[in-house]
Design a protein around this motif. Structure first.
Motif, short mmCIF file in Angstrom:
data_model
loop_
_atom_site.label_atom_id
_atom_site.label_comp_id
_atom_site.label_asym_id
_atom_site.label_seq_id
_atom_site.Cartn_x
_atom_site.Cartn_y
_atom_site.Cartn_z
N CYS A 1 0.63 -1.11 0.19
CA CYS A 1 0.06 -0.02 0.18
C CYS A 1 0.27 1.57 -0.29
O CYS A 1 0.22 2.14 -0.39
N GLY A 2 1.89 1.05 -0.07
CA GLY A 2 3.29 1.99 -0.05
C GLY A 2 3.10 3.18 1.36
O GLY A 2 4.30 3.43 1.62
N ASP A 3 2.79 2.09 2.57
CA ASP A 3 3.23 2.62 3.98
C ASP A 3 4.18 1.55 4.51
O ASP A 3 3.49 0.00 4.92
N LYS A 4 5.00 1.26 5.03
CA LYS A 4 5.98 0.41 5.54
C LYS A 4 5.17 -0.16 6.67
O LYS A 4 5.36 -1.82 6.95
N ASP A 5 4.92 0.19 7.78
CA ASP A 5 4.48 -0.54 8.67
C ASP A 5 2.81 -0.86 8.66
O ASP A 5 2.98 -2.51 8.94
N LEU A 6 2.32 -0.68 7.59
CA LEU A 6 0.85 -1.56 6.44
C LEU A 6 1.67 -2.40 6.20
O LEU A 6 0.81 -3.88 6.77
N ASP A 7 2.20 -2.78 5.54
CA ASP A 7 2.72 -3.30 4.40
C ASP A 7 3.26 -4.49 5.17
O ASP A 7 3.10 -6.03 5.37
N ASP A 8 4.12 -4.41 6.24
CA ASP A 8 4.84 -4.88 7.65
C ASP A 8 3.35 -6.05 8.23
O ASP A 8 4.27 -7.01 8.44
N PHE A 9 2.67 -5.35 8.84
CA PHE A 9 1.76 -6.82 9.42
C PHE A 9 0.90 -7.34 8.83
O PHE A 9 1.56 -7.95 9.22
N PHE A 10 0.89 -6.06 7.62
CA PHE A 10 0.31 -7.58 6.56
C PHE A 10 0.85 -8.84 5.86
O PHE A 10 0.48 -9.78 6.34
N HIS A 11 2.00 -8.84 5.53
CA HIS A 11 3.26 -9.26 6.05
C HIS A 11 3.47 -10.39 6.49
O HIS A 11 3.87 -11.65 6.09
N CYS A 12 3.53 -10.03 7.71
CA CYS A 12 4.39 -10.48 9.17
C CYS A 12 3.61 -10.71 10.38
O CYS A 12 4.26 -11.59 10.62
N ASP A 13 3.18 -9.68 10.51
CA ASP A 13 2.46 -10.38 11.14
C ASP A 13 0.34 -10.93 11.66
O ASP A 13 0.34 -11.03 12.46
N ALA A 14 0.30 -10.37 10.31
CA ALA A 14 -1.51 -10.27 10.35
C ALA A 14 -1.65 -11.86 10.86
O ALA A 14 -3.10 -12.08 11.69
N ALA A 15 -1.14 -12.77 10.15
CA ALA A 15 -1.51 -14.21 10.46
C ALA A 15 -1.28 -14.48 11.83
O ALA A 15 -2.07 -15.22 12.59
N GLU A 16 -0.59 -14.36 12.10
CA GLU A 16 -0.26 -14.31 14.14
C GLU A 16 -1.31 -13.71 14.86
O GLU A 16 -1.56 -14.10 16.18
N TYR A 17 -1.34 -12.54 14.64
CA TYR A 17 -2.16 -11.70 15.62
C TYR A 17 -3.96 -12.92 15.13
O TYR A 17 -4.12 -12.37 15.95
N GLU A 18 -3.85 -13.11 13.46
CA GLU A 18 -4.87 -13.84 13.96
C GLU A 18 -5.35 -15.55 14.75
O GLU A 18 -6.18 -15.53 15.73
N HIS A 19 -3.94 -15.76 14.35
CA HIS A 19 -3.35 -17.21 15.54
C HIS A 19 -4.30 -16.91 16.60
O HIS A 19 -4.51 -17.93 17.64
N ALA A 20 -3.29 -16.03 17.14
CA ALA A 20 -4.00 -15.72 18.94
C ALA A 20 -4.92 -14.69 19.08
O ALA A 20 -5.13 -14.16 20.33
N LEU A 21 -5.90 -15.00 18.48
CA LEU A 21 -7.97 -14.47 18.27
C LEU A 21 -7.77 -13.51 18.88
O LEU A 21 -8.41 -12.89 19.57
N PHE A 22 -6.78 -12.31 18.03
CA PHE A 22 -6.47 -10.61 18.21
C PHE A 22 -7.08 -9.43 17.36
O PHE A 22 -7.99 -8.61 17.67
N GLY A 23 -7.71 -10.23 16.49
CA GLY A 23 -8.18 -10.13 15.43
C GLY A 23 -8.60 -11.02 13.95
O GLY A 23 -7.51 -12.19 13.98
N LYS A 24 -9.24 -10.31 13.13
CA LYS A 24 -9.63 -11.28 11.54
C LYS A 24 -9.17 -10.16 10.36
O LYS A 24 -9.38 -9.02 10.24
N THR A 25 -7.94 -10.64 9.58
CA THR A 25 -7.79 -10.21 8.59
C THR A 25 -9.28 -10.72 6.92
O THR A 25 -8.80 -11.62 6.88
N TYR A 26 -9.16 -9.47 7.07
CA TYR A 26 -9.62 -10.13 5.64
C TYR A 26 -8.94 -8.89 4.36
O TYR A 26 -8.70 -7.93 4.09
N ALA A 27 -9.23 -9.52 2.68
CA ALA A 27 -8.59 -9.20 1.55
C ALA A 27 -9.81 -8.84 0.90
O ALA A 27 -10.92 -9.82 0.37
N PHE A 28 -10.25 -8.34 -0.67
CA PHE A 28 -10.35 -7.84 -1.31
C PHE A 28 -10.14 -8.24 -2.89
O PHE A 28 -8.92 -7.28 -2.57
N VAL A 29 -10.42 -9.04 -2.80
CA VAL A 29 -9.40 -9.73 -4.04
C VAL A 29 -10.48 -9.35 -5.47
O VAL A 29 -11.37 -9.63 -5.18
#
Length: 200
Positions: free
Chosen positions: A27-55
């Motif tokens: 998306c052009g923002d390093k912090d956001l890109d890093d979250f979706f690439h590196c942290d979103a799956a673990e965040y979801e695994h820990a039941l802290f949040g749910k991530t969705y994408a429009f494809v």
């Protein structure tokens, strides 16, 4: 909603990491890109949040992503103009139920199509219609304290929860020289729920 409803389909992060296209998302923002690439799956695994994408239906490219979780808005923090909209008996509740938008990003290749606003419209309906599985009065976000970001949410019916930066800083117990990196904002979903009920 127009662009995403016509051209995209909603997928969860679990669907083979959004059909293996996640690593190409930016998306052009390093912090956001890093979250979706590196942290979103673990965040979801820990039941802290749910991530969705429009494809995108044709190209399979991820146009946008967002992460949501359960949250609450503390009544004592809320500006009176927002609090007065809640029926009096319910004002005795200390925390109002909300859904928190933890992250929201639009792929650089799809920016300029109004997708960010469409996602917010989608979420407003998603959490106020009769099929919603939880009670949710507010859609909330801890928005980056940057003029363009605050203007974006303001243009999409989000209001500041705190009356001023000073009040928000005091609530967070920040030192006066410490920067206020985010501002808490929310959108009242009640009139969306009312409109949907009347349309049935």
């Amino acid at each position: 909603m127009n662009y995403i409803s016509t051209n995209c389909r909603l997928m969860s992060l679990q669907e083979k990491q959004v059909q293996s296209g996640l690593s190409f998302f930016s998306c052009g923002d390093k912090d956001l890109d890093d979250f979706f690439h590196c942290d979103a799956a673990e965040y979801e695994h820990a039941l802290f949040g749910k991530t969705y994408a429009f494809v995108h239906k044709k190209s399979g490219e991820i146009s946008s992503m967002f992460t949501i979780s359960n949250g609450s808005v503390q009544a004592r923090q809320m500006r009176r103009t927002l609090r007065d909209k809640v029926p009096y008996p319910k004002r005795l509740i200390h925390n109002y139920p909300s859904v928190l938008i933890g992250r929201l990003a639009v792929n650089e290749n799809f920016q300029g199509n109004g997708i960010g606003s469409e996602i917010l419209d989608f979420l407003k309906i998603w959490f106020s219609d009769s099929h919603n599985k939880t009670g949710c009065r507010f859609l909330a976000v801890d928005a980056y304290n940057a003029p363009s970001v605050l203007k974006f949410y303001g243009n999409n019916e989000f209001s500041f929860i705190f009356k001023s930066e000073k009040e928000e800083r005091e609530s967070l117990q920040l030192h006066e020289n410490e920067p206020l990196r985010t501002r808490m904002m929310c959108c009242d979903l009640f009139h969306y729920a009312e409109s949907l009920r009347k349309s049935l």
